[in-house]
Scaffold this active site. Structure first.
Site, PDB file in Angstrom:
ATOM      1  N   SER A  24       0.943  -1.134  -0.019  1.00 18.59           N
ATOM      2  CA  SER A  24       0.051   0.040  -0.080  1.00 18.59           C
ATOM      3  C   SER A  24       0.992   1.230   0.030  1.00 18.59           C
ATOM      4  O   SER A  24       1.746   1.539  -0.670  1.00 18.59           O
ATOM      5  CB  SER A  24      -1.037  -0.139   1.210  1.00 18.59           C
TER       6      SER A  24
ATOM      7  N   ASP B 183      -6.255  -3.843  -1.624  1.00 18.03           N
ATOM      8  CA  ASP B 183      -5.291  -3.567  -1.092  1.00 18.03           C
ATOM      9  C   ASP B 183      -4.485  -4.794  -0.080  1.00 18.03           C
ATOM     10  O   ASP B 183      -5.156  -5.441   0.372  1.00 18.03           O
ATOM     11  CB  ASP B 183      -5.706  -2.517   0.201  1.00 18.03           C
TER      12      ASP B 183
END
Length: 288
Positions: free
Chosen positions: A41, A201
């Site tokens: 991320s 994510d």
């Protein structure tokens, strides 16, 4: 010549990951020791900023690019064909800026793997449902298991890791797409697409992806850079890993694009606290 036996792990955490930027700008001497990097991320964004050689310029660009943002969510925007949140275009533009003017080429030229974690959706689960399922599980697990470093619920629900090396990206646009996929957290950022796969994510698998380095035999020690505070008993030296967490909560929140000054304060916090964490880091390096 120093041998490359060190692994670096960059946690996700949205804006809070800029704490890692402050740390690593103070610890630039680590790079000649690095054998592999794992990131997730916003941590992957920080890696790109550092290794592109354009961290300072990119941080300044990000500040300028979101100067107009006064609200993180605007419920009226979808009614006029505009995004609910401003994050995705700002994030994309910032990555594109980071990778320009030789930044992408410098990243591809690195002599060690730059592994980026994304999350594959559970089989048979529609993307919209997977988003709700994954983000709900992620937030509930954090609430029920405060201090948990490596989450488990996402994998139990069927989310699986999809891992890519930044250096394998053929173009700067491909690398931007990879980092966006690793950061895909609707409604702030859209579903990711890499190699025809729909991705979310990587934090839905593990927001601190140290496990990616466990099978690289030459990695003898790991420095795990976190983005929020944790109880003291689970940070610091834990076997072959050194977990480095903020000593106090970073001033910026994960998805607040209205206060770029707090991002600057978070970078400065990382630089300050690098001094406090340095003795533990040196003790680990002495073992390599």
């Amino acid at each position: 010549m120093v041998e490359r036996r060190l692994g670096l792990v960059f946690a996700g955490g949205g804006n809070r990951a800029f704490y890692q930027l402050g740390l690593m700008q103070s610890w630039a001497d680590l790079w000649p020791r690095v054998r592999a990097v794992a990131a997730c991320s916003a941590g992957a964004c920080v890696v790109a900023m550092l290794l592109s050689g354009r961290a300072t310029e990119t941080a300044a660009f990000w500040k300028r690019r979101r100067a107009h943002v006064t609200r993180n969510i605007n419920w009226f925007h979808p009614l006029v064909g505009r995004p609910l949140a401003p994050h995705a275009p700002i994030y994309r533009d910032t990555l594109d800026f980071c990778l320009a003017d030789g930044g992408f080429e410098r990243i591809r030229a690195q002599p060690f793997p730059l592994l980026v974690l994304t999350a594959r959706l559970p089989p048979g689960v529609p993307p919209a449902a997977a988003v709700v399922l994954g983000l709900t599980a992620y937030n509930l697990e954090k609430q029920f298991k405060r201090g948990l470093v490596h989450p488990m619920w996402g994998r139990r629900l069927g989310f699986r890791p999809a891992v890519f090396d930044m250096r394998d990206c053929a173009t700067a646009a491909d690398l931007t797409a990879l980092i966006l996929a690793s950061s895909a957290t609707p409604p702030f950022t859209p579903l990711g697409r890499v190699d025809g796969q729909t991705l979310l994510d990587g934090g839905l698998v593990d927001n601190i992806p140290a496990f990616l380095l466990d099978d690289i035999s030459d990695v003898q020690r790991q420095v795990v850079l976190m983005s929020r505070t944790y109880p003291a008993e689970i940070t610091g030296r834990q076997r072959q890993r050194l977990y480095v967490a903020p000593l106090t909560p970073p001033p910026v929140s994960r998805w607040d694009y209205t206060r770029p000054d707090l991002v600057e304060a978070t970078i400065a916090q990382g630089a300050r606290e690098a001094v406090a964490h340095r003795p533990a880091l040196d003790a680990l390096l002495d073992e390599l």
